[in-house]
Design an enzyme around this catalytic site. Structure first.
Site, PDB file in Angstrom:
ATOM      1  N   ARG A  11     -20.485   1.767  -0.173  1.00 51.68           N
ATOM      2  CA  ARG A  11     -20.468   1.562  -1.628  1.00 51.68           C
ATOM      3  C   ARG A  11     -20.511   0.082  -1.995  1.00 51.68           C
ATOM      4  O   ARG A  11     -20.947  -0.268  -3.099  1.00 51.68           O
ATOM      5  CB  ARG A  11     -19.231   2.222  -2.252  1.00 51.68           C
ATOM      6  CG  ARG A  11     -19.142   3.736  -2.084  1.00 51.68           C
ATOM      7  CD  ARG A  11     -20.477   4.462  -2.291  1.00 51.68           C
ATOM      8  NE  ARG A  11     -20.333   5.891  -2.341  1.00 51.68           N
ATOM      9  CZ  ARG A  11     -20.608   6.719  -1.340  1.00 51.68           C
ATOM     10  NH1 ARG A  11     -21.046   6.254  -0.175  1.00 51.68           N
ATOM     11  NH2 ARG A  11     -20.463   8.039  -1.480  1.00 51.68           N
ATOM     12  N   ASP A  59       5.602 -13.949   4.897  1.00 50.31           N
ATOM     13  CA  ASP A  59       6.730 -13.587   4.034  1.00 50.31           C
ATOM     14  C   ASP A  59       7.980 -13.570   4.905  1.00 50.31           C
ATOM     15  O   ASP A  59       7.979 -12.984   5.982  1.00 50.31           O
ATOM     16  CB  ASP A  59       6.506 -12.212   3.391  1.00 50.31           C
ATOM     17  CG  ASP A  59       7.431 -11.964   2.194  1.00 50.31           C
ATOM     18  OD1 ASP A  59       8.661 -12.091   2.361  1.00 50.31           O
ATOM     19  OD2 ASP A  59       6.917 -11.627   1.110  1.00 50.31           O
ATOM     20  N   ARG A  70       7.621  -1.358  -7.260  1.00 51.55           N
ATOM     21  CA  ARG A  70       6.365  -2.050  -7.550  1.00 51.55           C
ATOM     22  C   ARG A  70       5.616  -2.541  -6.309  1.00 51.55           C
ATOM     23  O   ARG A  70       4.422  -2.822  -6.391  1.00 51.55           O
ATOM     24  CB  ARG A  70       6.648  -3.264  -8.456  1.00 51.55           C
ATOM     25  CG  ARG A  70       7.476  -4.335  -7.762  1.00 51.55           C
ATOM     26  CD  ARG A  70       8.171  -5.273  -8.714  1.00 51.55           C
ATOM     27  NE  ARG A  70       9.002  -6.238  -7.980  1.00 51.55           N
ATOM     28  CZ  ARG A  70      10.209  -5.960  -7.501  1.00 51.55           C
ATOM     29  NH1 ARG A  70      10.732  -4.750  -7.673  1.00 51.55           N
ATOM     30  NH2 ARG A  70      10.896  -6.866  -6.844  1.00 51.55           N
ATOM     31  N   ASP A 127       6.673 -15.982  -5.349  1.00 49.86           N
ATOM     32  CA  ASP A 127       7.388 -16.064  -6.624  1.00 49.86           C
ATOM     33  C   ASP A 127       8.285 -17.296  -6.672  1.00 49.86           C
ATOM     34  O   ASP A 127       9.302 -17.304  -7.338  1.00 49.86           O
ATOM     35  CB  ASP A 127       8.219 -14.797  -6.861  1.00 49.86           C
ATOM     36  CG  ASP A 127       9.258 -14.555  -5.779  1.00 49.86           C
ATOM     37  OD1 ASP A 127       9.329 -15.358  -4.815  1.00 49.86           O
ATOM     38  OD2 ASP A 127      10.019 -13.566  -5.885  1.00 49.86           O
ATOM     39  N   CYS A 186      12.005 -11.916 -10.885  1.00 46.55           N
ATOM     40  CA  CYS A 186      12.135 -10.545 -11.382  1.00 46.55           C
ATOM     41  C   CYS A 186      13.484  -9.937 -11.011  1.00 46.55           C
ATOM     42  O   CYS A 186      13.904  -8.962 -11.623  1.00 46.55           O
ATOM     43  CB  CYS A 186      10.993  -9.688 -10.842  1.00 46.55           C
ATOM     44  SG  CYS A 186      10.897  -9.585  -9.051  1.00 46.55           S
TER      45      CYS A 186
END
Length: 250
Positions: A11, A59, A70, A127, A186
């Site tokens: 595709r 990380d 999330r 973040d 957050c």
């Protein structure tokens, strides 16, 4: 590409703007993703699904129950695991051909100097303001395109910094490294879950466009999303001739 790859990526190949050459560029590319959380999860998943051949995840954190609202690369069963390992498992489940390198540590200047020099494109999905500045400095030094996303509460933003272009600003042109910036995370302010998916997916799209040389990137443009009203605004950005990070780079 073998027959299975031609079928898997058919595709993309059908798109005139991508074709065989663009898909091969993705297979040959190396994406460096800083942060395997809310933004890094969808970005990494789409890059793996699209066939980016080598992905490095950086990380220092482990999967926590509060992440699962999330951070879609992780699962309840993998709570407590390093985020990079959890995300790598998710990427391999989608596309076992992708080579994933996991680095569970803070993205400091020495590490980024090594990793950015090897990357085709860098995605800032962290973040932390200081980390963003360090990532930007490494990208400027090594002339690596940087796709930067950020989100808090109901607000998101995305842009591209491309030091290969003379007119493209760097992150420090917009946000001074000397600024006394108060971190807003957050964990204290909250975040509307689908918005990290929107921005993270857009980061993947911009990274793939850069790799395959498709269309025009967001270099010189900052997109800002008001998630409560689902309205976008766009701001033109330009290089600061007095920027302490990129003004002396050639």
């Amino acid at each position: 590409m073998n027959d299975e790859q031609l079928l898997r990526y058919s595709r993309h190949i059908l798109l005139d703007e991508v074709g065989i050459e663009g898909q091969q560029a993705m297979l040959n590319a190396h994406a460096l993703i800083i942060g395997a959380g809310g933004l890094g999860s969808p970005a990494a998943l789409y890059l793996a699904a699209s066939g980016v051949g080598h992905i490095t995840l950086v990380d220092h954190d482990s999967v926590d129950l509060t992440n699962l609202q999330r951070q879609i690369a992780h699962t309840t069963a993998r709570v407590g695991q390093p985020k990079v390992q959890s995300a790598a498992q998710a990427l391999h489940d989608i596309n076992p051909e992708v080579t994933v390198r996991c680095i569970q540590q803070h993205a400091d200047a020495a590490l980024l100097d090594e990793l950015v020099s090897q990357a085709t494109v860098v995605l800032d999905c962290c973040d932390n303001y200081r980390t963003r500045q360090t990532v930007n400095a490494a990208c400027v030094k090594h002339h690596a395109p940087l796709v930067a996303g950020a989100i808090i509460r109901f607000d998101g933003q995305i842009t591209v910094f491309d030091p290969r272009k003379e007119t493209s600003p760097c992150y420090a042109c917009l946000f001074s490294p000397e600024e006394n910036f108060e971190e807003v995370q957050c964990s204290t302010m909250g975040v509307f879950a689908p918005l990290v998916g929107i921005i993270g997916c857009m980061q993947a799209a911009e990274a793939l466009k850069l790799i395959a040389q498709v269309g025009e990137s967001l270099a010189g443009k900052l997109l800002m999303l008001d998630g409560k009203n689902m309205e976008w605004s766009r701001m033109r950005t330009s290089r600061n001739p007095e920027c302490t990070v990129c003004c002396n780079q050639k």
